[in-house]
Design an enzyme around this catalytic site. Sequence first.
Site, PDB file in Angstrom:
ATOM      1  N   ASP A  99       0.803  -1.232   0.000  1.00 30.83           N
ATOM      2  CA  ASP A  99       0.000   0.000   0.000  1.00 30.83           C
ATOM      3  C   ASP A  99       0.832   1.277   0.000  1.00 30.83           C
ATOM      4  O   ASP A  99       0.324   2.360   0.307  1.00 30.83           O
ATOM      5  CB  ASP A  99      -0.951   0.004   1.207  1.00 30.83           C
ATOM      6  N   ASP A 160      -6.579  -4.071  -5.365  1.00 28.77           N
ATOM      7  CA  ASP A 160      -6.291  -2.734  -4.834  1.00 28.77           C
ATOM      8  C   ASP A 160      -4.930  -2.222  -5.313  1.00 28.77           C
ATOM      9  O   ASP A 160      -4.704  -1.023  -5.443  1.00 28.77           O
ATOM     10  CB  ASP A 160      -6.273  -2.731  -3.302  1.00 28.77           C
TER      11      ASP A 160
HETATM   12  N1  GLY Z   1      -7.017  -1.259   0.108  1.00 28.62           N
HETATM   13  C1  GLY Z   1      -7.778  -1.676   1.225  1.00 28.62           C
HETATM   14  C2  GLY Z   1      -9.202  -1.410   1.101  1.00 28.62           C
HETATM   15  O1  GLY Z   1      -9.685  -0.977   0.078  1.00 28.62           O
HETATM   16  O2  GLY Z   1      -9.882  -1.652   2.044  1.00 28.62           O
HETATM   17  N1  GLY Z   2      -7.392  -4.482   4.147  1.00 31.14           N
HETATM   18  C1  GLY Z   2      -6.080  -4.182   4.426  1.00 31.14           C
HETATM   19  C2  GLY Z   2      -5.259  -3.694   3.259  1.00 31.14           C
HETATM   20  O1  GLY Z   2      -5.635  -3.697   2.157  1.00 31.14           O
HETATM   21  O2  GLY Z   2      -4.173  -3.294   3.392  1.00 31.14           O
END
Ligand code: GLY
Ligand code: GLY
Length: 388
Positions: A99, A160
């Site tokens: 992230d 993501d």
């Molecule tokens: N990237 C984590 C979420 O969207 O929750």
């Molecule tokens: N749900 C945690 C992340 O995407 O980093």
Amino acid sequence: MKQNGYGEDIMDWNAVIERTLHTTKANIARFEHRFPHVGNGDGKYQLVNHTDWTEGFWPGILWLSYEYGKDPCFREAAIRSVRSFQERLAQNQKLEHHDIGFLYSLSALAEWFVERDETAKNTALQAADALMRRWRPSLQLIQAWGPEHDPQNGGRIIIDCLMNLPLLCWATEQTGNAVYADVARIHADKSLKFLVRGDGSSYHTFYFDLESGDSVRGGTHQGYRDGSTWSRGQAWGIYGFALAYRYFQEPQYLDAAIRMARYYIDHLPDDHVVYWDFDVPASALTPRDSSASAIAACGMLEIADQLPGDDPRRELFINAVRRSMVSMVNGYFTDGNPDEEGFLRHGSYFVRGGIAPDDFVIWGDYFFLEALIRLNNGRPGYWYVSER
Ligand code: GLY
Ligand code: GLY
């Protein structure tokens, strides 16, 4: 009302943006050096301090707010905030995940775009290097979570991550070193092949065999079930592939973004704001995810910007964005209410896990503001701004 790049306005977006600025001004004093994460159920935000993936959205809101009206109070708070991202990187604090693009695109990289500050640029480049440490050459993927060779997550990609790739593309552009963008392209191709299904829906995550790299199966982390389409994942895909197209100009990325956006539009409820998963049996009590709708709005405006002016699909996407944004302004927006710290109600973080299933989520506020500003004056946010 005035015209903008998207045709005749149907709402006074300026007035909405002005009310978000009231909330943000009050929040600067309330949050001090901490960062809003998700709501705590009573109109306030839970505050974190460089322990999560979400800290970048607050400086992102501050930079957008500053650029909108040039009020120096937003700039001061944004610059102060970005310094703490430099420290996080120097101390390698909670950066063992993919992230890093979410964290550094809206903080240091945004400062570079707005201020041309060399320290901020170097921080963003170091962040790109930190993200490259998630690259697994033997598997040809960016590992989302956990340590290398981790039996559960070692061969796992998540949709993501598409939003983290623009930082790599920018790093190639800045340094002339092709390796960053090459990794971004290979990861985007793998995401397209395995995460996007034939009907334009998507898996949240996909597993590959740790030894052979062979594909194993799709799955979910925050969705309703392994084979379902988690709404926010779908939104990350729409915007992420549109951004991949902005950099690479490869038609398969724009096509993927369009297919995912069509699926999204075709499966909306009556008020044009998604439920948290496209496959969840919906009732009056089913949580929405307004943040997914805000992300998808930005993604569909990005698609519209990439299509030729006379392409009829532009109107399809712009109209879908407007319907959804009008619905959110009328039914979800806190309207500058001084008792509420968020802009957008009814986001969901992790419904099955019981974590903020129906509350503010800071990324929802960020993308809501990004979409409002884009509708108002066409400025596209900070994910990837070409300097070529
Ligand atoms: N990237 C984590 C979420 O969207 O929750
Ligand atoms: N749900 C945690 C992340 O995407 O980093």
